[in-house]
Design a protein around this motif. Structure first.
Motif, PDB file in Angstrom:
ATOM      1  N   LEU A  40       0.826  -1.204   0.000  1.00 15.22           N
ATOM      2  CA  LEU A  40       0.000   0.000   0.000  1.00 15.22           C
ATOM      3  C   LEU A  40       0.862   1.257   0.000  1.00 15.22           C
ATOM      4  CD1 LEU A  40      -2.842  -1.040   2.474  1.00 15.22           C
ATOM      5  CD2 LEU A  40      -2.992  -0.799  -0.015  1.00 15.22           C
ATOM      6  N   ARG A  41       1.952   1.235   0.778  1.00 13.49           N
ATOM      7  CA  ARG A  41       2.848   2.395   0.792  1.00 13.49           C
ATOM      8  C   ARG A  41       3.522   2.580  -0.564  1.00 13.49           C
ATOM      9  NH1 ARG A  41       4.417   0.036   5.698  1.00 13.49           N
ATOM     10  NH2 ARG A  41       6.513  -0.425   4.926  1.00 13.49           N
ATOM     11  N   GLY A  42       3.916   1.476  -1.181  1.00 12.95           N
ATOM     12  CA  GLY A  42       4.553   1.562  -2.491  1.00 12.95           C
ATOM     13  C   GLY A  42       3.617   2.106  -3.552  1.00 12.95           C
ATOM     14  N   LEU A  43       2.370   1.646  -3.538  1.00 15.43           N
ATOM     15  CA  LEU A  43       1.388   2.134  -4.507  1.00 15.43           C
ATOM     16  C   LEU A  43       1.056   3.602  -4.254  1.00 15.43           C
ATOM     17  CD1 LEU A  43      -1.022  -0.946  -4.751  1.00 15.43           C
ATOM     18  CD2 LEU A  43       0.665  -0.168  -6.434  1.00 15.43           C
ATOM     19  N   LEU A  44       0.973   3.976  -2.981  1.00 10.98           N
ATOM     20  CA  LEU A  44       0.743   5.378  -2.641  1.00 10.98           C
ATOM     21  C   LEU A  44       1.878   6.245  -3.192  1.00 10.98           C
ATOM     22  CD1 LEU A  44      -0.836   7.569  -1.004  1.00 10.98           C
ATOM     23  CD2 LEU A  44       0.670   7.008   0.923  1.00 10.98           C
ATOM     24  N   GLY A  45       3.109   5.763  -3.025  1.00  5.28           N
ATOM     25  CA  GLY A  45       4.263   6.530  -3.486  1.00  5.28           C
ATOM     26  C   GLY A  45       4.289   6.695  -4.994  1.00  5.28           C
ATOM     27  N   THR A  46       4.164   5.586  -5.721  1.00  3.60           N
ATOM     28  CA  THR A  46       4.334   5.638  -7.178  1.00  3.60           C
ATOM     29  C   THR A  46       3.137   6.219  -7.907  1.00  3.60           C
ATOM     30  OG1 THR A  46       5.057   4.339  -9.098  1.00  3.60           O
ATOM     31  CG2 THR A  46       3.475   3.283  -7.652  1.00  3.60           C
ATOM     32  N   CYS A  47       1.923   6.010  -7.377  1.00  2.89           N
ATOM     33  CA  CYS A  47       0.716   6.457  -8.090  1.00  2.89           C
ATOM     34  C   CYS A  47       0.179   7.796  -7.618  1.00  2.89           C
ATOM     35  CB  CYS A  47      -0.390   5.399  -7.964  1.00  2.89           C
ATOM     36  SG  CYS A  47       0.002   3.824  -8.757  1.00  2.89           S
ATOM     37  N   VAL A  48       0.550   8.234  -6.412  1.00  5.22           N
ATOM     38  CA  VAL A  48      -0.026   9.471  -5.855  1.00  5.22           C
ATOM     39  C   VAL A  48       1.052  10.482  -5.475  1.00  5.22           C
ATOM     40  CG1 VAL A  48      -1.477  10.453  -4.038  1.00  5.22           C
ATOM     41  CG2 VAL A  48      -2.036   8.201  -4.992  1.00  5.22           C
ATOM     42  N   LEU A  49       2.022  10.064  -4.650  1.00  6.13           N
ATOM     43  CA  LEU A  49       2.980  11.032  -4.113  1.00  6.13           C
ATOM     44  C   LEU A  49       3.919  11.587  -5.173  1.00  6.13           C
ATOM     45  CD1 LEU A  49       3.868   9.434  -0.649  1.00  6.13           C
ATOM     46  CD2 LEU A  49       2.137  11.155  -1.213  1.00  6.13           C
ATOM     47  N   VAL A  50       4.369  10.743  -6.105  1.00  2.00           N
ATOM     48  CA  VAL A  50       5.245  11.248  -7.174  1.00  2.00           C
ATOM     49  C   VAL A  50       4.517  12.279  -8.049  1.00  2.00           C
ATOM     50  CG1 VAL A  50       6.501  10.620  -9.276  1.00  2.00           C
ATOM     51  CG2 VAL A  50       6.805   9.274  -7.195  1.00  2.00           C
ATOM     52  N   PRO A  51       3.279  11.994  -8.509  1.00  2.00           N
ATOM     53  CA  PRO A  51       2.567  13.034  -9.262  1.00  2.00           C
ATOM     54  C   PRO A  51       2.339  14.320  -8.464  1.00  2.00           C
ATOM     55  CG  PRO A  51       1.526  10.905  -9.609  1.00  2.00           C
ATOM     56  CD  PRO A  51       2.544  10.705  -8.540  1.00  2.00           C
ATOM     57  N   LEU A  52       2.014  14.189  -7.166  1.00  2.26           N
ATOM     58  CA  LEU A  52       1.810  15.388  -6.360  1.00  2.26           C
ATOM     59  C   LEU A  52       3.118  16.160  -6.177  1.00  2.26           C
ATOM     60  CD1 LEU A  52      -0.701  14.155  -3.622  1.00  2.26           C
ATOM     61  CD2 LEU A  52      -1.163  15.472  -5.717  1.00  2.26           C
ATOM     62  N   ALA A  53       4.234  15.438  -6.073  1.00  2.00           N
ATOM     63  CA  ALA A  53       5.541  16.099  -6.001  1.00  2.00           C
ATOM     64  C   ALA A  53       5.810  16.872  -7.293  1.00  2.00           C
ATOM     65  CB  ALA A  53       6.645  15.073  -5.744  1.00  2.00           C
ATOM     66  N   ALA A  54       5.405  16.291  -8.433  1.00  2.00           N
ATOM     67  CA  ALA A  54       5.569  16.982  -9.718  1.00  2.00           C
ATOM     68  C   ALA A  54       4.742  18.261  -9.744  1.00  2.00           C
ATOM     69  CB  ALA A  54       5.167  16.057 -10.862  1.00  2.00           C
ATOM     70  N   VAL A  55       3.511  18.192  -9.251  1.00  2.95           N
ATOM     71  CA  VAL A  55       2.661  19.383  -9.200  1.00  2.95           C
ATOM     72  C   VAL A  55       3.305  20.459  -8.330  1.00  2.95           C
ATOM     73  CG1 VAL A  55       0.452  20.286  -8.381  1.00  2.95           C
ATOM     74  CG2 VAL A  55       0.510  18.130  -9.652  1.00  2.95           C
ATOM     75  N   ALA A  56       3.830  20.049  -7.163  1.00  2.00           N
ATOM     76  CA  ALA A  56       4.475  21.013  -6.264  1.00  2.00           C
ATOM     77  C   ALA A  56       5.674  21.677  -6.942  1.00  2.00           C
ATOM     78  CB  ALA A  56       4.900  20.310  -4.979  1.00  2.00           C
ATOM     79  N   LEU A  57       6.475  20.880  -7.649  1.00  2.00           N
ATOM     80  CA  LEU A  57       7.639  21.438  -8.343  1.00  2.00           C
ATOM     81  C   LEU A  57       7.211  22.408  -9.448  1.00  2.00           C
ATOM     82  CD1 LEU A  57      10.178  18.480  -8.786  1.00  2.00           C
ATOM     83  CD2 LEU A  57      10.584  20.649  -7.615  1.00  2.00           C
ATOM     84  N   LEU A  58       6.166  22.044 -10.181  1.00  2.00           N
ATOM     85  CA  LEU A  58       5.719  22.894 -11.290  1.00  2.00           C
ATOM     86  C   LEU A  58       5.026  24.164 -10.806  1.00  2.00           C
ATOM     87  CD1 LEU A  58       4.426  20.138 -13.740  1.00  2.00           C
ATOM     88  CD2 LEU A  58       6.555  21.439 -13.879  1.00  2.00           C
TER      89      LEU A  58
END
Length: 286
Positions: A40-58
């Motif tokens: 669950l943590r891995g799926l949260l990281g790859t499917c949710v947290l990475v995209p949200l990190a991209a949004v924060a950077l942009l």
């Protein structure tokens, strides 16, 4: 005559996902209950947290000068999980192959919902126009490109294991060749833009690098203290699916070839930055 990317992209993605299904160790699926938390943590990281990190950077003021094609490329790679050939890479780099298999299948399933929702979120946040994105269309594309070939491969592994064992190595080689051919064809098509792209997107390259490093750190931090698990989750979160990103780029930004070039640049940066991380992990495991 070089094959058309519009044909090569779906063919490559289909072959990669079919090869993944054929090569998956079915006995590893029995571990999902014991590893439910890390999955669950891995799926949260790859499917949710990475995209949200991209949004924060942009959204960071320093990145406001990024061109639209660079933003599209970063966003498409960020929302595209389940990297091709991840299973093989995890096994070779000291990771947990069974855990990588579970995470890759899970990410392919979750992507059917996560990609449409994230695409809508990103287009609304950044006011993107010209993308006629409908969740059901994106979900259908992702399911057809990832889920169908994956299930076909799993069915072959389940009901014809001898055939699957024979086909595993040849399919893996074919998938590698097709992915390399796809990269070369896209580069050939966009080569005239390369110098212009790099010159116009110097700010984008460190942003891509920052997102890759954040993704590696997220995976490493979400894992337990087990070294194999840390390598596996770091690879799962940092390595994105360029085939899927190129498919979405061809659908929603067909008149912007620089987006495809940005996807390949992101892929190259991911490979380069993963080398010192994996070397560090090998030293720690030794």
């Amino acid at each position: 005559m070089a094959p058309s990317p519009s044909v090569l992209v779906p063919a490559t993605l289909f072959t990669i996902m079919f090869a993944l299904g054929v090569g998956l160790p079915l006995d590893g699926f029995s571990r999902w209950q014991q590893q439910r938390g890390v999955l669950l943590r891995g799926l949260l990281g790859t499917c949710v947290l990475v995209p949200l990190a991209a949004v924060a950077l942009l959204l960071w003021p320093a990145t406001l000068s990024l061109s639209q094609p660079a933003r599209f490329a970063i966003a498409l790679m960020a929302v595209s999980p389940s990297a091709p050939l991840l299973l093989r890479k995890a096994g070779k780099q000291g990771g947990d192959r069974s855990l990588a298999a579970l995470l890759q299948v899970g990410a392919a399933l979750v992507a059917i919902l996560s990609i449409p929702l994230l695409a809508i979120l990103i287009t609304r946040i950044f006011g993107v126009s010209g993308w006629a994105i409908e969740a059901r269309h994106v979900a259908g594309q992702v399911a057809l490109a990832q889920l169908v070939p994956l299930l076909l491969g799993l069915l072959l592994r389940r009901f014809a294991p001898q055939w699957a064992s024979r086909l595993e190595a040849p399919l893996d080689r074919i998938a590698n060749v097709l992915l390399l051919l796809l990269v070369l064809v896209v580069l050939a098509k966009t080569a005239p833009l390369l110098t212009t792209y790099v010159g116009a997107n110097l700010v984008a390259l460190p942003v891509m690098g920052a997102l890759v490093l954040i993704s590696l750190a997220l995976g490493y931090g979400l894992a337990d203290r087990d070294p194999q698990q840390r390598v596996t989750l770091a690879l799962v979160t940092s390595m994105r699916n360029p085939g899927l990103a190129l498919l979405l780029a061809g659908t929603y930004a067909p008149e912007v070839p620089a987006v495809k070039l940005g996807i390949l640049m992101y892929l190259l940066i991911t490979v380069l930055l993963s080398i010192p991380f994996l070397h560090w992990q090998r030293l720690r495991q030794a």
